[in-house]
Scaffold this motif. Structure first.
Motif, PDB file in Angstrom:
ATOM      1  N   ALA B 345       0.762  -1.103  -0.028  1.00 41.86           N
ATOM      2  CA  ALA B 345       0.015   0.112   0.042  1.00 41.86           C
ATOM      3  C   ALA B 345       0.795   1.212  -0.006  1.00 41.86           C
ATOM      4  CB  ALA B 345      -1.109   0.002   1.260  1.00 41.86           C
ATOM      5  N   ASP B 346       0.606   1.913  -1.105  1.00 40.30           N
ATOM      6  CA  ASP B 346       1.387   3.507  -1.000  1.00 40.30           C
ATOM      7  C   ASP B 346       0.033   4.470  -0.884  1.00 40.30           C
ATOM      8  OD1 ASP B 346       2.475   5.906  -2.009  1.00 40.30           O
ATOM      9  OD2 ASP B 346       4.294   4.580  -2.089  1.00 40.30           O
ATOM     10  N   THR B 347      -0.193   4.963   0.115  1.00 41.09           N
ATOM     11  CA  THR B 347      -1.548   5.904   0.388  1.00 41.09           C
ATOM     12  C   THR B 347      -1.287   7.011   1.199  1.00 41.09           C
ATOM     13  OG1 THR B 347      -3.725   5.771   0.455  1.00 41.09           O
ATOM     14  CG2 THR B 347      -2.444   4.403   2.038  1.00 41.09           C
ATOM     15  N   GLY B 348      -2.142   7.898   0.912  1.00 38.02           N
ATOM     16  CA  GLY B 348      -1.857   9.159   1.876  1.00 38.02           C
ATOM     17  C   GLY B 348      -2.852  10.454   1.349  1.00 38.02           C
ATOM     18  N   THR B 349      -2.369  11.400   1.278  1.00 41.51           N
ATOM     19  CA  THR B 349      -3.204  12.489   0.859  1.00 41.51           C
ATOM     20  C   THR B 349      -2.294  13.806   0.424  1.00 41.51           C
ATOM     21  OG1 THR B 349      -5.076  13.970   1.604  1.00 41.51           O
ATOM     22  CG2 THR B 349      -3.492  13.410   3.123  1.00 41.51           C
ATOM     23  N   LYS B 350      -3.087  14.613  -0.388  1.00 43.01           N
ATOM     24  CA  LYS B 350      -2.507  15.949  -0.702  1.00 43.01           C
ATOM     25  C   LYS B 350      -3.316  16.998   0.161  1.00 43.01           C
ATOM     26  CE  LYS B 350      -1.527  14.902  -5.105  1.00 43.01           C
ATOM     27  NZ  LYS B 350      -1.268  15.135  -6.533  1.00 43.01           N
ATOM     28  N   MET B 351      -2.947  17.871   0.702  1.00 44.88           N
ATOM     29  CA  MET B 351      -3.747  18.952   1.078  1.00 44.88           C
ATOM     30  C   MET B 351      -2.990  20.300   0.671  1.00 44.88           C
ATOM     31  SD  MET B 351      -6.103  18.132   3.040  1.00 44.88           S
ATOM     32  CE  MET B 351      -6.711  16.413   3.930  1.00 44.88           C
ATOM     33  N   ILE B 352      -4.007  21.134  -0.447  1.00 42.96           N
ATOM     34  CA  ILE B 352      -3.516  22.065  -1.285  1.00 42.96           C
ATOM     35  C   ILE B 352      -3.968  23.423  -0.681  1.00 42.96           C
ATOM     36  CG2 ILE B 352      -2.972  23.170  -3.617  1.00 42.96           C
ATOM     37  CD1 ILE B 352      -1.759  20.159  -3.230  1.00 42.96           C
ATOM     38  N   HIS B 353      -3.302  24.118   0.159  1.00 40.80           N
ATOM     39  CA  HIS B 353      -4.044  25.343   0.779  1.00 40.80           C
ATOM     40  C   HIS B 353      -3.772  26.483  -0.059  1.00 40.80           C
ATOM     41  CE1 HIS B 353      -4.448  23.965   5.038  1.00 40.80           C
ATOM     42  NE2 HIS B 353      -3.595  22.725   4.424  1.00 40.80           N
ATOM     43  N   ILE B 354      -4.976  27.276  -0.870  1.00 39.68           N
ATOM     44  CA  ILE B 354      -4.762  28.193  -1.432  1.00 39.68           C
ATOM     45  C   ILE B 354      -5.570  29.503  -0.869  1.00 39.68           C
ATOM     46  CG2 ILE B 354      -5.305  29.023  -3.811  1.00 39.68           C
ATOM     47  CD1 ILE B 354      -5.341  26.040  -4.745  1.00 39.68           C
ATOM     48  N   GLY B 355      -6.686  29.110  -0.416  1.00 40.45           N
ATOM     49  CA  GLY B 355      -7.417  30.106   0.324  1.00 40.45           C
ATOM     50  C   GLY B 355      -6.869  30.766   1.548  1.00 40.45           C
ATOM     51  N   LYS B 356      -7.225  31.880   2.110  1.00 41.42           N
ATOM     52  CA  LYS B 356      -7.008  32.257   3.375  1.00 41.42           C
ATOM     53  C   LYS B 356      -7.649  31.440   4.520  1.00 41.42           C
ATOM     54  CE  LYS B 356      -6.320  37.048   2.233  1.00 41.42           C
ATOM     55  NZ  LYS B 356      -6.937  37.055   0.581  1.00 41.42           N
ATOM     56  N   ASN B 357      -6.772  31.275   5.716  1.00 42.58           N
ATOM     57  CA  ASN B 357      -7.265  30.736   6.894  1.00 42.58           C
ATOM     58  C   ASN B 357      -7.831  29.300   6.496  1.00 42.58           C
ATOM     59  OD1 ASN B 357      -6.972  33.106   8.468  1.00 42.58           O
ATOM     60  ND2 ASN B 357      -8.988  34.025   7.391  1.00 42.58           N
ATOM     61  N   THR B 358      -7.188  28.606   5.582  1.00 41.60           N
ATOM     62  CA  THR B 358      -7.836  27.233   5.450  1.00 41.60           C
ATOM     63  C   THR B 358      -6.906  26.305   6.468  1.00 41.60           C
ATOM     64  OG1 THR B 358      -5.849  27.269   3.671  1.00 41.60           O
ATOM     65  CG2 THR B 358      -8.020  27.514   2.981  1.00 41.60           C
ATOM     66  N   ARG B 359      -7.766  25.258   6.664  1.00 43.86           N
ATOM     67  CA  ARG B 359      -7.383  24.267   7.596  1.00 43.86           C
ATOM     68  C   ARG B 359      -7.259  22.942   7.184  1.00 43.86           C
ATOM     69  NH1 ARG B 359     -11.033  24.748  12.041  1.00 43.86           N
ATOM     70  NH2 ARG B 359     -12.314  25.897  10.761  1.00 43.86           N
ATOM     71  N   SER B 360      -6.384  22.225   7.677  1.00 47.40           N
ATOM     72  CA  SER B 360      -6.342  20.600   7.209  1.00 47.40           C
ATOM     73  C   SER B 360      -5.877  19.805   8.228  1.00 47.40           C
ATOM     74  CB  SER B 360      -5.430  20.176   5.887  1.00 47.40           C
ATOM     75  OG  SER B 360      -4.380  20.739   6.096  1.00 47.40           O
ATOM     76  N   ARG B 361      -6.363  18.645   8.178  1.00 44.37           N
ATOM     77  CA  ARG B 361      -5.839  17.656   9.228  1.00 44.37           C
ATOM     78  C   ARG B 361      -5.865  16.272   8.784  1.00 44.37           C
ATOM     79  NH1 ARG B 361      -6.934  17.419  14.760  1.00 44.37           N
ATOM     80  NH2 ARG B 361      -7.497  15.325  15.459  1.00 44.37           N
ATOM     81  N   ILE B 362      -4.634  15.640   9.063  1.00 43.06           N
ATOM     82  CA  ILE B 362      -4.339  14.389   8.372  1.00 43.06           C
ATOM     83  C   ILE B 362      -4.066  13.460   9.499  1.00 43.06           C
ATOM     84  CG2 ILE B 362      -2.830  13.051   6.968  1.00 43.06           C
ATOM     85  CD1 ILE B 362      -2.114  15.846   5.597  1.00 43.06           C
ATOM     86  N   ILE B 363      -4.876  12.311   9.731  1.00 47.93           N
ATOM     87  CA  ILE B 363      -4.537  11.131  10.706  1.00 47.93           C
ATOM     88  C   ILE B 363      -4.603  10.089   9.984  1.00 47.93           C
ATOM     89  CG2 ILE B 363      -5.278  10.120  12.729  1.00 47.93           C
ATOM     90  CD1 ILE B 363      -5.167  13.126  13.407  1.00 47.93           C
ATOM     91  N   ALA B 364      -3.178   9.568   9.846  1.00 48.37           N
ATOM     92  CA  ALA B 364      -3.001   8.320   9.129  1.00 48.37           C
ATOM     93  C   ALA B 364      -2.544   7.194  10.044  1.00 48.37           C
ATOM     94  CB  ALA B 364      -2.012   8.445   7.881  1.00 48.37           C
ATOM     95  N   LYS B 365      -3.059   6.025   9.828  1.00 47.47           N
ATOM     96  CA  LYS B 365      -2.542   4.692  10.650  1.00 47.47           C
ATOM     97  C   LYS B 365      -2.308   3.545   9.752  1.00 47.47           C
ATOM     98  CE  LYS B 365      -4.200   6.745  14.658  1.00 47.47           C
ATOM     99  NZ  LYS B 365      -3.397   6.450  16.137  1.00 47.47           N
ATOM    100  N   GLY B 366      -1.053   3.152   9.752  1.00 47.57           N
ATOM    101  CA  GLY B 366      -0.554   2.204   9.025  1.00 47.57           C
ATOM    102  C   GLY B 366      -0.329   0.928   9.755  1.00 47.57           C
ATOM    103  N   ILE B 367      -1.115  -0.222   9.422  1.00 46.40           N
ATOM    104  CA  ILE B 367      -0.585  -1.648  10.198  1.00 46.40           C
ATOM    105  C   ILE B 367      -0.229  -2.396   9.059  1.00 46.40           C
ATOM    106  CG2 ILE B 367      -1.687  -3.414  11.495  1.00 46.40           C
ATOM    107  CD1 ILE B 367      -3.822  -0.571  11.262  1.00 46.40           C
ATOM    108  N   SER B 368       1.153  -3.034   9.469  1.00 42.85           N
ATOM    109  CA  SER B 368       1.819  -3.885   8.413  1.00 42.85           C
ATOM    110  C   SER B 368       2.091  -5.285   9.054  1.00 42.85           C
ATOM    111  CB  SER B 368       3.340  -3.237   8.178  1.00 42.85           C
ATOM    112  OG  SER B 368       3.150  -2.292   7.673  1.00 42.85           O
ATOM    113  N   ALA B 369       1.567  -6.170   8.627  1.00 45.24           N
ATOM    114  CA  ALA B 369       1.975  -7.646   8.978  1.00 45.24           C
ATOM    115  C   ALA B 369       2.518  -8.521   7.906  1.00 45.24           C
ATOM    116  CB  ALA B 369       0.518  -8.227   9.431  1.00 45.24           C
ATOM    117  N   GLY B 370       2.865  -9.681   8.145  1.00 46.94           N
ATOM    118  CA  GLY B 370       3.237 -10.598   7.274  1.00 46.94           C
ATOM    119  C   GLY B 370       4.363 -10.200   6.574  1.00 46.94           C
ATOM    120  N   LYS B 371       4.657 -10.275   5.220  1.00 43.49           N
ATOM    121  CA  LYS B 371       5.665  -9.646   4.406  1.00 43.49           C
ATOM    122  C   LYS B 371       5.184  -8.277   3.605  1.00 43.49           C
ATOM    123  CE  LYS B 371       7.812 -14.098   4.299  1.00 43.49           C
ATOM    124  NZ  LYS B 371       7.702 -15.357   3.413  1.00 43.49           N
ATOM    125  N   SER B 372       4.046  -7.760   4.178  1.00 43.66           N
ATOM    126  CA  SER B 372       3.809  -6.652   3.293  1.00 43.66           C
ATOM    127  C   SER B 372       4.400  -5.204   3.729  1.00 43.66           C
ATOM    128  CB  SER B 372       2.111  -6.338   3.974  1.00 43.66           C
ATOM    129  OG  SER B 372       2.342  -6.031   5.111  1.00 43.66           O
TER     130      SER B 372
END
Lengths: 251, 485
Positions: B345-372
């Motif tokens: 898995a190669d995953t995530g996000t892009k937060m592109i701030h252009i406007g004023k007072n824009t806010r972003s929040r990213i909470i990413a949890k990765g769990i790897s097991a086996g040979k992954s």
């Protein structure tokens, strides 16, 4: 109820227990006292089934069954409980969820009906009240952000909920101030009864002022060196463990 | 599996579904396009859908551009080159070889669904027994059409929208993710076969959660669905997307495009539980999940929130993103990515701030097991004019065993000195001590692992609608099976 015969255990290739024998009857409270490195914690982990300990000789019979052949969770279902010296933290899993999962897993193994959430909560509420604990704590992650005293109290709560036949208390007094020690001890004393035995492992006599044992054993160099009544604990407090080292070395 | 284990009402349902299947089988079979990809195939798809010329032209433009695009190479995943000619781009969801009833199914698969608590109607859908995606979307629409219609909400397939609302499709489709964006999105623009269109008029709070189950049914079929959600001023919608695919030995490609558009004060919540077939224990088979999802907070004070639980697919390549154009707009990304065996898995996000007072929040949890292998890849970009933009990013990785990998690749591009950016990252391993603690309390090892992992994901799972959160927790349990002991 518990019969340990000639138990030999090595950890990381080093012999730790070297022929430990011990017998407990239902309802008895035994204390095991001993200096650091004598094998106290090893004994509690071997009884509970933690990996990393190799039993090279001896037997352990619990409730008429071969304890050493069982998985840790099966030992728990049979009624063995270990109050940890250092309880772990499990972020994101509330104590309520944890306990409900544990209790129902045990009930399932015993062939009993799992508790409905309402039944469980009622039971938990009562036990929390008995122990004078804050119900808010149950919503927090297991032991996350708990003080030393709160963690130990949480161990006692779990004990009360799971109602074991044998509770092993591994240095429950470590890291507790006197007030916390009293509270925890009262909790334990309230759980004493004819069907429940306690194996209280401690370095200091202090705990035994609050949890009065029927029998005291001195563990040193991997063996029970002496067994006696509560007076033995007081003797140890006075004279220390030095005598037992000598006895061991001479042997 | 014996019939005794299946509830009587379930058997009734299957019977009724069988009837439905019989009535439609001829139609469905005639809907096959030949294997491979060329302009004729695209004309075939467009003709089958009875599309207007402008739609066909748009597909062909995308196709011609696609031929010139290289494969994206930057992700931390590896797989043999995709043979685009060795796939069907338009296929019926039903063949003679498909299982006729639950009795013919792999009992292991049924057991999985049982654990998931997926209602039987959906199980059939997932297995291709009798219901197909078309059937389902029709049923969804007919059941709720009246209620939605009276609220002025449009909720229909994208094909229907092309016919009925061509102006809106022309205006919005491709406006957030243009066909030039990347190779996978471009392919989608050329060959997309279906998907969903949602339009929420001004001031309307959508009266129910909208949900669509996607599924890949046919062997060697790529699935290229396209979703477009437009939320007008002061409107609100919560959209749920669940994805599952039956077991196949071949790798199948899934290249979807999702576009969200939020006007002033509008809010869109988009939740995904992705459980495409991950391949077997040895890494054979599984879905290539190459998805482009992007939302634009066009209006002031608008809000877009992505929540995803990714447990399936052999390879996941996916970055649900927010373009924060409107002043005071908010973008959120809550993600759980769980990989086991040979999943990547190669995953995530892009937060592109252009406007004023824009806010972003990213909470990413990765769990790897086996040979992954699991990678979080995220970009936070603060444009020059984005005064007082704020971002908070938290990436936590949990490792199970010694043979898996977890990677965190955060990119930050800041062109405005007033921005506030916070980034926290942790990597931990489930310790033997914690597992032993649980087992000492009577909790068997796999159950203990599930408990610990669900605790780890809690911050994300609580953003899912209730029923989905329960399903996601069970999915986590199933996905972790065999990762201990």
């Amino acid at each position: 109820m518990l019969k340990i015969k000639n138990l030999h255990v090595t950890a990381a290739g080093r012999p730790v227990l070297k022929g430990l024998s011990l017998e407990m009857k239902a309802g008895e409270v035994h204390a095991i006292m001993g200096p650091n490195g004598s094998g106290k914690s090893t004994l509690s982990y071997v009884l509970a089934g933690r990996d990393g300990y190799e039993v090279t000789d001896g037997t352990v019979e619990f409730m008429g069954q071969d304890l050493l052949a069982m998985e840790p969770e099966d030992r728990a279902a049979l009624g063995l409980f270990l109050a940890f010296q250092y309880p772990v933290e499990i972020p994101g899993v509330s104590t309520t969820t944890f306990l409900k999962t544990a209790l129902n897993a045990i009930r399932k193994k015993r062939g009993e009906k799992e508790l409905e959430p309402a039944q469980f909560l009622k039971l938990q509420k009562q036990k929390i009240k008995d122990l004078g604990m804050d119900a808010e704590m149950m919503k927090r992650g297991v032991n996350v952000g708990f003080s030393g005293g709160e963690k130990k109290r949480n161990e006692v709560l779990q004990m009360a909920m799971l109602a074991p036949k044998l509770a092993i208390m591994d240095e429950t007094d470590s890291g507790l101030d006197i007030d916390a020690l009293k509270v925890v001890s009262e909790g334990v004393n309230a759980l004493r009864g004819p069907d429940r035995s306690f194996l209280v492992i401690t370095h200091y006599q202090r705990l035994l002022d609050y949890i009065k044992p029927d029998i005291v054993h001195v563990l040193a160099n991997g063996k029970i060196q002496k067994t006696g009544g509560p007076e033995l604990a007081l003797l140890l407090e006075e004279k220390g463990y030095a005598d037992f080292y000598d006895a061991t070395e001479a042997a | 599996m014996s019939n005794a284990a299946i509830a009587p009402e379930t058997l009734e349902t299957i019977k009724s579904l069988d009837k439905y299947e019989a009535g439609f089988i001829t139609d469905i079979e005639s809907d096959f396009a030949p294997k491979g990809l060329n302009e004729d195939i695209i004309r075939f798809i467009s003709a089958k859908k009875n599309e207007p010329d402008w739609m066909l032209e748009s597909r062909l433009t995308a196709y011609r551009h696609w031929l010139t695009l290289p494969e994206p190479q930057w992700a931390n995943v590896s797989f043999p080159p995709v043979d685009y000619q060795d796939a069907y781009y338009y296929a019926a969801p039903k063949t003679a070889s498909a299982p006729k009833s639950l009795d013919e199914l792999d009992p292991k698969l049924l057991e999985t669904y049982k654990k998931l608590g997926i209602p039987l109607r959906e199980q059939e859908m997932l297995n291709g027994i009798a219901v197909d995606a078309v059937f389902d979307s029709v049923s969804v629409v007919t059941t709720f059409r009246e209620k939605l219609h009276s609220a002025g909400v449009i909720f229909c397939s994208i094909s229907e929208a092309v016919q009925k609302y061509p102006d809106m499709i022309k205006k919005y489709m491709g406006s957030v993710v243009p066909y030039t964006d990347n190779k996978h999105a471009c392919l989608n623009a050329a060959v997309f076969t279906d998907g969903t269109f949602v339009y929420i008029p001004e001031g309307v709070r959508c009266p129910m959660e909208l949900s669509t189950y996607f599924r890949i049914n046919e062997a060697k079929t790529g699935q290229f669905e396209r979703t477009l959600i437009v939320a007008e001023k002061k409107s609100y919608v919560s959209y749920l997307e669940g994805c599952t695919a039956p077991k196949r030995d071949e790798n199948q490609m899934h290249a979807a495009v999702v576009e969200l558009i939020a006007m002033d004060d509008a809010e869109i919540k988009y939740s995904t539980v992705q459980n495409w077939y991950p391949g077997d224990e040895n890494g054979k088979g599984g879905i290539y999940n190459f998805v482009t999802k992007r939302g634009i907070c066009k209006g002031a004070r608008s809000r877009i929130s992505w929540t995803q639980v990714e447990t399936g697919s052999a390879i996941t390549w996916k970055y649900p993103s927010c373009v924060l154009l409107g002043d005071d707009s908010v973008g959120e990304f809550y993600s759980v990515a769980l990989t086991n065996n040979y999943q990547q898995a190669d995953t995530g996000t892009k937060m592109i701030h252009i406007g004023k007072n824009t806010r972003s929040r990213i909470i990413a949890k990765g769990i790897s097991a086996g040979k992954s292998n699991s990678t979080y890849r995220g970009l936070v970009r603060i444009a020059q004019k984005a005064e007082n933009a704020r971002n908070y990013t938290q990436c936590d990785s949990l490792l199970i065993g010694d043979l898996c990998g977890a990677h965190t690749v955060p990119y930050i591009e800041n062109k405005n000195p007033t921005a506030t950016l916070e980034h926290e990252a942790t990597t931990s391993k489930i310790s033997d001590k914690t597992l032993f603690y649980c087992r000492q309390r009577g909790i068997p090892e796999e159950e203990a692992l599930t408990l610990i992992v669900n605790g780890f994901c809690k911050e994300v799972l609580q953003h899912l609608p209730m029923e989905f959160a329960v399903e996601a927790q069970k999915l986590v349990a199933i996905s972790l099976e065999g990762s201990v002991g």
